[in-house]
Design a protein around this motif. Structure first.
Motif, PDB file in Angstrom:
ATOM      1  N   ARG A 182     -30.203  18.661 -11.602  1.00 35.58           N
ATOM      2  CA  ARG A 182     -29.456  18.872 -10.353  1.00 35.58           C
ATOM      3  C   ARG A 182     -30.115  19.992  -9.566  1.00 35.58           C
ATOM      4  O   ARG A 182     -30.485  21.030 -10.123  1.00 35.58           O
ATOM      5  CB  ARG A 182     -28.003  19.249 -10.648  1.00 35.58           C
ATOM      6  N   SER A 183     -30.250  19.772  -8.262  1.00 34.04           N
ATOM      7  CA  SER A 183     -30.908  20.754  -7.410  1.00 34.04           C
ATOM      8  C   SER A 183     -30.105  20.925  -6.124  1.00 34.04           C
ATOM      9  O   SER A 183     -29.625  19.945  -5.541  1.00 34.04           O
ATOM     10  CB  SER A 183     -32.332  20.296  -7.053  1.00 34.04           C
ATOM     11  N   ALA A 184     -29.945  22.171  -5.693  1.00 26.68           N
ATOM     12  CA  ALA A 184     -29.273  22.491  -4.430  1.00 26.68           C
ATOM     13  C   ALA A 184     -30.181  23.396  -3.613  1.00 26.68           C
ATOM     14  O   ALA A 184     -30.863  24.279  -4.168  1.00 26.68           O
ATOM     15  CB  ALA A 184     -27.928  23.165  -4.675  1.00 26.68           C
ATOM     16  N   TYR A 185     -30.169  23.199  -2.303  1.00 23.46           N
ATOM     17  CA  TYR A 185     -31.081  23.914  -1.411  1.00 23.46           C
ATOM     18  C   TYR A 185     -30.307  24.354  -0.180  1.00 23.46           C
ATOM     19  O   TYR A 185     -29.560  23.569   0.421  1.00 23.46           O
ATOM     20  CB  TYR A 185     -32.225  22.974  -1.032  1.00 23.46           C
ATOM     21  N   TYR A 186     -30.477  25.619   0.209  1.00 29.14           N
ATOM     22  CA  TYR A 186     -29.840  26.168   1.407  1.00 29.14           C
ATOM     23  C   TYR A 186     -30.892  26.883   2.239  1.00 29.14           C
ATOM     24  O   TYR A 186     -31.574  27.792   1.742  1.00 29.14           O
ATOM     25  CB  TYR A 186     -28.731  27.160   1.045  1.00 29.14           C
TER      26      TYR A 186
ATOM     27  N   ASN B 127     -34.926  33.471   3.576  1.00 34.29           N
ATOM     28  CA  ASN B 127     -33.748  32.791   4.111  1.00 34.29           C
ATOM     29  C   ASN B 127     -33.389  31.535   3.330  1.00 34.29           C
ATOM     30  O   ASN B 127     -32.503  30.789   3.752  1.00 34.29           O
ATOM     31  CB  ASN B 127     -33.986  32.405   5.579  1.00 34.29           C
ATOM     32  N   VAL B 128     -34.063  31.288   2.222  1.00 31.75           N
ATOM     33  CA  VAL B 128     -33.844  30.068   1.441  1.00 31.75           C
ATOM     34  C   VAL B 128     -33.221  30.423   0.095  1.00 31.75           C
ATOM     35  O   VAL B 128     -33.671  31.356  -0.579  1.00 31.75           O
ATOM     36  CB  VAL B 128     -35.167  29.304   1.228  1.00 31.75           C
ATOM     37  N   VAL B 129     -32.186  29.660  -0.271  1.00 34.85           N
ATOM     38  CA  VAL B 129     -31.517  29.828  -1.555  1.00 34.85           C
ATOM     39  C   VAL B 129     -31.620  28.509  -2.319  1.00 34.85           C
ATOM     40  O   VAL B 129     -31.348  27.439  -1.750  1.00 34.85           O
ATOM     41  CB  VAL B 129     -30.042  30.224  -1.390  1.00 34.85           C
ATOM     42  N   VAL B 130     -31.997  28.592  -3.590  1.00 38.12           N
ATOM     43  CA  VAL B 130     -32.215  27.385  -4.394  1.00 38.12           C
ATOM     44  C   VAL B 130     -31.488  27.532  -5.721  1.00 38.12           C
ATOM     45  O   VAL B 130     -31.508  28.613  -6.344  1.00 38.12           O
ATOM     46  CB  VAL B 130     -33.715  27.138  -4.635  1.00 38.12           C
ATOM     47  N   SER B 131     -30.864  26.434  -6.148  1.00 35.00           N
ATOM     48  CA  SER B 131     -30.238  26.360  -7.470  1.00 35.00           C
ATOM     49  C   SER B 131     -30.757  25.104  -8.161  1.00 35.00           C
ATOM     50  O   SER B 131     -30.716  24.004  -7.573  1.00 35.00           O
ATOM     51  CB  SER B 131     -28.721  26.305  -7.343  1.00 35.00           C
ATOM     52  N   VAL B 132     -31.252  25.259  -9.391  1.00 29.50           N
ATOM     53  CA  VAL B 132     -31.781  24.126 -10.156  1.00 29.50           C
ATOM     54  C   VAL B 132     -31.225  24.197 -11.566  1.00 29.50           C
ATOM     55  O   VAL B 132     -31.216  25.270 -12.182  1.00 29.50           O
ATOM     56  CB  VAL B 132     -33.325  24.127 -10.196  1.00 29.50           C
ATOM     57  N   GLU B 133     -30.785  23.057 -12.074  1.00 24.57           N
ATOM     58  CA  GLU B 133     -30.251  22.972 -13.430  1.00 24.57           C
ATOM     59  C   GLU B 133     -30.860  21.763 -14.119  1.00 24.57           C
ATOM     60  O   GLU B 133     -31.009  20.692 -13.510  1.00 24.57           O
ATOM     61  CB  GLU B 133     -28.722  22.815 -13.403  1.00 24.57           C
ATOM     62  N   GLY B 134     -31.223  21.925 -15.393  1.00 19.23           N
ATOM     63  CA  GLY B 134     -31.772  20.800 -16.122  1.00 19.23           C
ATOM     64  C   GLY B 134     -32.204  21.175 -17.521  1.00 19.23           C
ATOM     65  O   GLY B 134     -32.215  22.364 -17.894  1.00 19.23           O
ATOM     66  N   PRO B 135     -32.611  20.191 -18.313  1.00 21.61           N
ATOM     67  CA  PRO B 135     -33.032  20.432 -19.706  1.00 21.61           C
ATOM     68  C   PRO B 135     -34.484  20.892 -19.783  1.00 21.61           C
ATOM     69  O   PRO B 135     -35.339  20.238 -20.395  1.00 21.61           O
ATOM     70  CB  PRO B 135     -32.838  19.053 -20.348  1.00 21.61           C
ATOM     71  N   VAL B 136     -34.772  22.023 -19.124  1.00 20.20           N
ATOM     72  CA  VAL B 136     -36.145  22.548 -19.084  1.00 20.20           C
ATOM     73  C   VAL B 136     -36.117  24.054 -19.321  1.00 20.20           C
ATOM     74  O   VAL B 136     -35.048  24.676 -19.359  1.00 20.20           O
ATOM     75  CB  VAL B 136     -36.809  22.248 -17.722  1.00 20.20           C
TER      76      VAL B 136
END
Length: 382
Positions: free
Chosen positions: A289-293, A354-363
């Motif tokens: 799952r990845s989120a980008y702002y 100015n960029v915010v990132v959230s990443v979740e995964g089996p890594v």
């Protein structure tokens, strides 16, 4: 040249301002035909003795509570030379009968204030508190019965929501200002009545402005609500169960070394102030799952990052995992970075300008190759 119609939306304290407008039109040869919803229609007349008198409607003169005036009172007005021309929710409009020089309907300001203005202004103040009280109840219910987590900056994701927020704030300011004005005007009326002086008449321009504001804010607010519920057609919004394309800066399963997936979810929305994307892709090893702002201002990016950090361990938020607590990760070479290691599954949150990132995964995001793949993907131009 005057038109046969006009917008004459006047509020309770501006009854005499409406009366003055009608008398000016009567002097110019226009007689009121009807007044409804603030829209007045006039007809030409040859009368030179036409005058109008505007009174407040009160329960005392509407005993049946059906909007019909007391017939005995109308008979007294007829005897005084006044005929009922029209009535609205707030006013009763009398016109001088042809060939008469009608007597004033109210000659005692103290009696007029006690019988009409006192109650009418009190009721108008109560009505002015309707919207503020409604918003206060909504905020209280949200605090008592929270449903998920809402961040104030999410308003920037929709142009319709921003317009709605602006109009809602303007309407709230207007209603509170009108409430304060009614309090001051009521005190002025009371002092004039106690001194035996004529009741105050508001300035014409101020009365017109109040009527215009009251007549416009509710339709505009309703329109803004509709626009906020519609998709931003010009904003390139995507919300679909589809495989995210390569043109979005959203980390996918294959970016982290997993086989390419043909199923997933893509969300892309926002405005020039805040752009948000979210992607979910699936692999045999697990879900990524990845989120980008992307924010217009750095202070906004700081707030987004802090709120997302708090949201991760908030049990009221919508998660794809149990609430977790991310810790600062100084060893990754990123100034603003937080990491959670769940043993075979990690969650990474970081901010770059100015960029915010959230990443979740089996890594393992501490792996330089994995982190490099993440940074390469978020540099992708949209």
């Amino acid at each position: 040249m005057r038109l046969p119609f006009a917008y004459l939306n006047y509020l309770v304290p501006d009854a005499k301002a409406l009366e003055a407008v009608l008398n000016r039109r009567a002097a110019a040869g226009w007689a009121l035909q009807w007044l409804f919803g603030g829209l007045a229609f006039f007809r030409r007349t040859e009368r030179t003795d036409l005058r109008y008198c505007v009174e407040l409607r009160t329960p005392k003169k509407d005993p049946d509570e059906l909007g019909e005036p007391d017939q005995d009172y109308l008979d007294l007005c007829e005897d005084a030379g006044w005929a009922l021309a029209d009535q609205t929710a707030a006013f009763r409009i009398f016109a001088a009968k042809p060939g008469t020089d009608p007597l004033p309907l109210q000659t005692d300001s103290a009696l007029d204030y006690e019988e009409h203005w006192k109650a009418a202004l009190r009721e108008a103040r109560r009505s002015a508190l309707g919207l503020p009280l409604l918003l206060a109840v909504q905020l209280l219910l949200r605090q008592l019965f929270p449903r998920g987590v809402f961040h104030w900056w999410e308003v920037f994701l929709s142009a319709g929501s921003m317009v709605l927020l602006f109009l809602l704030a303007a309407a709230l300011a207007w209603e509170l200002g009108y409430f304060a004005f009614l309090g001051r005007f009521r005190r002025r009326c009371r002092r004039a009545a106690e001194a035996g002086e004529d009741l105050p008449v508001p300035r014409p321009w101020a009365a017109r402005l109040r009527g215009l504001a009251e007549g416009l804010w509710l339709p505009l607010l309703a329109l803004a609500v509709v626009l906020s519920l519609l998709p931003d057609l010009g904003g390139g919004r995507i919300n679909a169960v589809t495989y995210p394309g390569d043109e979005y800066p959203l980390v996918r399963a294959e970016d982290l070394g997993f086989p390419r997936s043909d199923s997933g979810y893509l969300l892309w929305e926002g405005t020039g102030l805040l752009r948000h994307g979210e992607a979910i892709t699936f692999s045999k090893e697990g879900t990524v799952r990845s989120a980008y702002y992307s924010c217009r201002w750095e202070w906004l990016a700081e707030r987004v990052a802090n709120d997302l950090l708090q949201e991760e361990h908030d049990d009221k938020a919508l998660h794809f995992h149990d609430p977790i607590a991310l810790s600062p990760a100084a060893g990754l070479g990123l100034t603003h970075c937080w990491l959670y290691d769940g043993g075979g599954w990690q969650s990474l949150l970081f901010r770059l300008g100015n960029v915010v990132v959230s990443v979740e995964g089996p890594v393992d995001f501490t792996d330089p190759a994995i982190l490099s793949a993440v940074l390469k993907r978020i540099d992708q131009e949209v």
